[in-house]
Write an enzyme that holds these catalytic residues in place. Structure first.
Site, PDB file in Angstrom:
ATOM      1  N   GLY A  54     -12.747  -3.952   0.262  1.00 43.18           N
ATOM      2  CA  GLY A  54     -14.796  -3.646   0.059  1.00 43.18           C
ATOM      3  C   GLY A  54     -14.232  -2.561  -0.606  1.00 43.18           C
ATOM      4  O   GLY A  54     -15.787  -2.392  -1.514  1.00 43.18           O
TER       5      GLY A  54
ATOM      6  N   ARG B 184       0.759  -1.154  -0.068  1.00 43.85           N
ATOM      7  CA  ARG B 184      -0.029   0.370   0.003  1.00 43.85           C
ATOM      8  C   ARG B 184       0.869   1.151  -0.383  1.00 43.85           C
ATOM      9  O   ARG B 184       0.304   2.275  -0.857  1.00 43.85           O
ATOM     10  CB  ARG B 184      -0.932   0.021   1.268  1.00 43.85           C
ATOM     11  CG  ARG B 184      -1.945  -0.956   0.757  1.00 43.85           C
ATOM     12  CD  ARG B 184      -2.632  -1.251   2.514  1.00 43.85           C
ATOM     13  NE  ARG B 184      -3.670  -1.315   2.024  1.00 43.85           N
ATOM     14  CZ  ARG B 184      -4.995  -2.296   2.270  1.00 43.85           C
ATOM     15  NH1 ARG B 184      -4.799  -2.598   3.722  1.00 43.85           N
ATOM     16  NH2 ARG B 184      -5.856  -3.025   2.280  1.00 43.85           N
TER      17      ARG B 184
ATOM     18  N   LYS C  12     -17.881 -16.811   2.698  1.00 40.60           N
ATOM     19  CA  LYS C  12     -19.639 -16.585   2.757  1.00 40.60           C
ATOM     20  C   LYS C  12     -20.196 -16.217   1.547  1.00 40.60           C
ATOM     21  O   LYS C  12     -19.815 -15.180   1.084  1.00 40.60           O
ATOM     22  CB  LYS C  12     -19.944 -15.731   4.659  1.00 40.60           C
ATOM     23  CG  LYS C  12     -19.807 -16.042   5.433  1.00 40.60           C
ATOM     24  CD  LYS C  12     -20.251 -15.301   6.702  1.00 40.60           C
ATOM     25  CE  LYS C  12     -20.294 -15.380   8.542  1.00 40.60           C
ATOM     26  NZ  LYS C  12     -20.055 -14.967   8.783  1.00 40.60           N
TER      27      LYS C  12
HETATM   28  P1  AMP Z   1     -13.123 -13.784   2.591  1.00 37.88           P
HETATM   29  O1  AMP Z   1     -12.882 -12.874   3.316  1.00 37.88           O
HETATM   30  O2  AMP Z   1     -14.837 -13.710   2.359  1.00 37.88           O
HETATM   31  O3  AMP Z   1     -12.654 -13.620   0.692  1.00 37.88           O
HETATM   32  O4  AMP Z   1     -12.598 -14.872   2.349  1.00 37.88           O
HETATM   33  C1  AMP Z   1     -11.649 -15.334   3.123  1.00 37.88           C
HETATM   34  C2  AMP Z   1     -11.832 -16.249   4.238  1.00 37.88           C
HETATM   35  O5  AMP Z   1     -12.432 -17.610   3.584  1.00 37.88           O
HETATM   36  C3  AMP Z   1     -10.643 -16.991   4.837  1.00 37.88           C
HETATM   37  O6  AMP Z   1      -9.757 -16.847   5.705  1.00 37.88           O
HETATM   38  C4  AMP Z   1     -10.761 -18.313   3.833  1.00 37.88           C
HETATM   39  O7  AMP Z   1      -9.444 -19.068   5.581  1.00 37.88           O
HETATM   40  C5  AMP Z   1     -12.004 -18.933   4.307  1.00 37.88           C
HETATM   41  N1  AMP Z   1     -12.321 -19.752   3.648  1.00 37.88           N
HETATM   42  C6  AMP Z   1     -12.037 -20.616   2.726  1.00 37.88           C
HETATM   43  N2  AMP Z   1     -12.751 -21.578   2.088  1.00 37.88           N
HETATM   44  C7  AMP Z   1     -12.960 -22.461   3.294  1.00 37.88           C
HETATM   45  C8  AMP Z   1     -13.425 -22.854   3.215  1.00 37.88           C
HETATM   46  N3  AMP Z   1     -13.900 -24.078   2.687  1.00 37.88           N
HETATM   47  N4  AMP Z   1     -14.872 -23.466   4.053  1.00 37.88           N
HETATM   48  C9  AMP Z   1     -14.103 -22.497   5.748  1.00 37.88           C
HETATM   49  N5  AMP Z   1     -13.497 -21.120   5.849  1.00 37.88           N
HETATM   50  C10 AMP Z   1     -12.936 -21.401   4.228  1.00 37.88           C
END
Ligand code: AMP
Length: 400
Positions: free
Chosen positions: A381, A31, A202
């Site tokens: 974001g 950054r 999620k």
């Molecule tokens: P996000 O911030 O929504 O992009 O989510 C990223 C996070 O999702 C990372 O910390 C990953 O460890 C988690 N993640 C990815 N795949 C899985 C999975 N199959 N089960 C649980 N967590 C996951």
């Protein structure tokens, strides 16, 4: 940046929210490096530079006695590194606004750089406080916003402050321009087919993006934890994988819309499963539609990796947001690695690729593949909101 910086004091909102280790050393200066062209251009144009940024969440992580943890969150940690990068001695002010800041800003000469203290030490920052913003604006003649990572927030230093400058006295910086140009390339007439790779934990965090993508992507690859809510919506049995029960109906609706819009959806055919959310858990490979009870999918499996890689290879443009698995744990990092490698290869073959979103950026950096992508965004974001079609408040404020 068409402003005349000569003999002007220029307040630049940068995003210096860099990760620090327990000795307060910067562990990733992406950054800071991203903001250097704007700073250098203003200095070269004969301006004096006043930098402001946030670092971490000092208001949320107050000390036991309720006070701000200055030692942990001070921007002073960045002064030496920034001085080295700019090859000049950066001055530091231990407050964002106030008597000291006013005195230091007024003494600042052209060619000099002053770094103000963490904007979030001020409770009014995240509330977009007018008084705070007015105090910031009073320090300079011109305002430049180059903090793409916080451009979606209506904070004092990112949005309100712009109100106190006339349109001809404010502008976005070079980084902000680059981010918007690259993201716009995907939104407006991208080389086709356009493949979106969406992963992460999620579905609920990515609903708006998925809905928007169904209107303009040709194919969407869904991986990560969010894939299992879709697997459930398709009548599969995801075992103990991460599932958002309250989003199953929505996932089914999105799959329907995809069919209607002729957008091809790829879900992981197989998964690397584990009997615990742990790097040392027992692991196996299973069809994602039939994961046994007590086991959870923590990465996309080899068949999925191959299918995804083939789809990526045929793409004209690629958007990647979110990891394919729990890439922080080595046994579940291979899916994300395979996708990163496939995107790098497609880019080399001529596709346009944009990696946007915190964790996928961390993944390509970790794999040293960032240079092989067409563009790696500095804003998680903010990039998500821009791609969802929202107007970024920090950008809008520059033309009001
Ligand atoms: P996000 O911030 O929504 O992009 O989510 C990223 C996070 O999702 C990372 O910390 C990953 O460890 C988690 N993640 C990815 N795949 C899985 C999975 N199959 N089960 C649980 N967590 C996951």
């Amino acid at each position: 940046m068409k402003l005349d910086f000569s003999n002007k004091k220029v307040l630049i909102r940068v995003d210096f929210n860099v990760p620090l280790n327990d000795k307060f050393r910067i562990t990733d200066d992406t950054r800071i490096r991203a903001a250097l062209p704007t700073i250098r251009k203003i200095l070269k144009g004969g301006g004096a530079v006043i930098l402001m940024s946030h670092l971490g969440r000092p208001q949320k992580k107050r000390k036991a006695d309720g006070s701000i943890d200055v030692k942990k969150f001070t921007l002073k940690h960045l002064v030496d590194h920034l001085s080295k990068k700019l090859k000049l001695e950066v001055k530091f002010c231990p407050e964002t606004i106030g008597e000291k800041a006013t005195a230091m800003a007024s003494k600042l000469k052209k060619g000099q750089v002053l770094l103000l203290e963490n904007t979030r030490f001020n409770a009014g920052e995240s509330k977009g406080d007018e008084q705070l913003a007015k105090g910031m604006a009073a320090l300079a003649d011109l305002y430049v916003n180059d903090a793409f990572g916080t451009a979606h927030r209506a904070h004092a230093s990112t949005t309100t402050v712009a109100k106190f400058f006339k349109p001809e006295h404010k502008s976005f910086g070079l980084l902000m321009a680059k981010e918007i140009k690259n993201a716009s390339k995907l939104l407006n007439d991208p080389p086709r087919p356009l493949t979106a790779i969406i992963g992460g934990a999620k579905v609920s965090d990515k609903i708006l993006l998925l809905e928007k993508l169904l209107d303009f992507a040709n194919q969407i690859i869904i991986g990560g934890g969010m894939a299992y809510t879709f697997i459930l919506a398709k009548g599969g049995k995801p075992g103990n994988s991460l599932v958002e029960e309250d989003r199953v109906a929505l996932a089914a609706k999105l799959l329907d819309k995809a069919k209607k819009n002729k957008v091809k959806i790829f879900l992981p055919k197989d998964s690397i499963i584990a009997d615990a959310f742990d790097a040392n858990a027992n692991t196996d490979t299973a069809y994602s539609m039939r994961i046994r009870k007590g086991w959870m999918g923590l990465d996309v499996g080899p068949k999925a990796q191959e299918e995804f890689a083939q789809a990526i290879a045929k793409s004209g443009s690629i958007l990647w947001n979110g990891p394919m698995g729990v890439f922080e744990m080595e046994p579940f990092s291979h899916g994300t690695k395979a996708i990163a490698t496939a995107v790098a290869a497609a880019t080399e073959a001529g596709a346009f690729s944009l990696v946007g979103g915190g964790d996928s950026v961390a993944a390509v950096n970790q794999m040293k593949l960032a240079r092989k992508m067409s563009y790696v965004s500095t804003g998680g974001g903010a990039m998500l909101e821009f791609l969802e079609g929202k107007v970024l408040t920090g950008v809008a404020a520059l033309s009001e």
